[in-house]
Design a protein around this motif. Structure first.
Motif, PDB file in Angstrom:
ATOM      1  N   ASP A  48      37.553  81.824 -11.083  1.00 44.34           N
ATOM      2  CA  ASP A  48      36.383  82.244 -11.855  1.00 44.34           C
ATOM      3  C   ASP A  48      35.796  81.034 -12.567  1.00 44.34           C
ATOM      4  O   ASP A  48      36.469  80.030 -12.784  1.00 44.34           O
ATOM      5  CB  ASP A  48      36.757  83.317 -12.874  1.00 44.34           C
ATOM      6  N   VAL A  49      34.540  81.188 -12.943  1.00 41.60           N
ATOM      7  CA  VAL A  49      33.835  80.157 -13.693  1.00 41.60           C
ATOM      8  C   VAL A  49      32.876  80.842 -14.655  1.00 41.60           C
ATOM      9  O   VAL A  49      32.327  81.898 -14.341  1.00 41.60           O
ATOM     10  CB  VAL A  49      33.074  79.185 -12.752  1.00 41.60           C
ATOM     11  N   THR A  50      32.727  80.262 -15.839  1.00 42.42           N
ATOM     12  CA  THR A  50      31.751  80.770 -16.800  1.00 42.42           C
ATOM     13  C   THR A  50      31.147  79.589 -17.542  1.00 42.42           C
ATOM     14  O   THR A  50      31.798  78.557 -17.738  1.00 42.42           O
ATOM     15  CB  THR A  50      32.388  81.778 -17.783  1.00 42.42           C
ATOM     16  N   TRP A  51      29.902  79.738 -17.912  1.00 40.92           N
ATOM     17  CA  TRP A  51      29.206  78.733 -18.721  1.00 40.92           C
ATOM     18  C   TRP A  51      29.536  79.006 -20.184  1.00 40.92           C
ATOM     19  O   TRP A  51      29.423  80.141 -20.649  1.00 40.92           O
ATOM     20  CB  TRP A  51      27.711  78.795 -18.478  1.00 40.92           C
ATOM     21  N   ALA A  52      29.965  77.980 -20.896  1.00 39.49           N
ATOM     22  CA  ALA A  52      30.268  78.094 -22.327  1.00 39.49           C
ATOM     23  C   ALA A  52      29.161  77.385 -23.097  1.00 39.49           C
ATOM     24  O   ALA A  52      29.203  76.156 -23.271  1.00 39.49           O
ATOM     25  CB  ALA A  52      31.621  77.462 -22.636  1.00 39.49           C
ATOM     26  N   PRO A  53      28.133  78.114 -23.558  1.00 35.78           N
ATOM     27  CA  PRO A  53      27.000  77.470 -24.216  1.00 35.78           C
ATOM     28  C   PRO A  53      27.399  76.716 -25.487  1.00 35.78           C
ATOM     29  O   PRO A  53      26.793  75.696 -25.807  1.00 35.78           O
ATOM     30  CB  PRO A  53      26.038  78.614 -24.524  1.00 35.78           C
ATOM     31  N   GLU A  54      28.428  77.200 -26.178  1.00 35.07           N
ATOM     32  CA  GLU A  54      28.873  76.518 -27.391  1.00 35.07           C
ATOM     33  C   GLU A  54      29.411  75.122 -27.098  1.00 35.07           C
ATOM     34  O   GLU A  54      29.356  74.228 -27.942  1.00 35.07           O
ATOM     35  CB  GLU A  54      29.988  77.332 -28.095  1.00 35.07           C
TER      36      GLU A  54
END
Length: 137
Positions: A48-54
């Motif tokens: 899985d992959v997710t964008w971490a805006p923080e």
């Protein structure tokens, strides 16, 4: 427009970035939508992959070795952290800075409080050269 990040789970392990335009939604995204590919040799079983805006970074699960990879926006691994679980299949950051891991084998969701702060510290230039502590649930 938007950006979609995908992981290729089997060999070759890689993260793929694709661009899309919501005003022109199609049934499929073609090869022309791919804007970058980042091979992650030796990091098999990306799940899985997710964008971490923080963080301004990507969080990638590498289940084979129970690792959370932190990638820069141009695909370079900037941190590699041991995570708990047996078969991590999903990752997300909560608004409170907790890390959520979905474990397929345990049929569970694990919440790791304060994970965002730990990763932020690892990304600081003065971070120690020793291996980072594992994230615990």
């Amino acid at each position: 427009g938007g950006t979609l990040f995908l992981v290729h789970q089997r060999a070759p392990a890689m993260v793929v970035r694709a661009a899309f335009d919501l005003s022109r939604v199609a049934d499929t995204l073609g090869a022309d939508a791919v804007t970058a590919r980042w091979p992650l040799a030796g990091r098999g079983d990306l799940t899985d992959v997710t964008w971490a805006p923080e963080l301004g970074r990507l969080l990638v699960l590498a289940d084979k070795k129970d690792r959370l990879l932190v990638l820069s926006p141009d695909g370079h691994v900037q941190a590699d952290v041991k995570i708990p679980g047996r078969q991590q299949e999903g990752v997300a950051l909560g608004p409170d800075g907790s890390l959520w891991l979905a474990d397929d084998q345990d049929k569970s969701v694990l919440r790791i409080d304060g994970a965002l702060a730990v990763v932020e510290k690892l990304l600081q230039p003065e971070a120690p050269a020793s291996p980072p502590p594992p994230l615990v649930g």
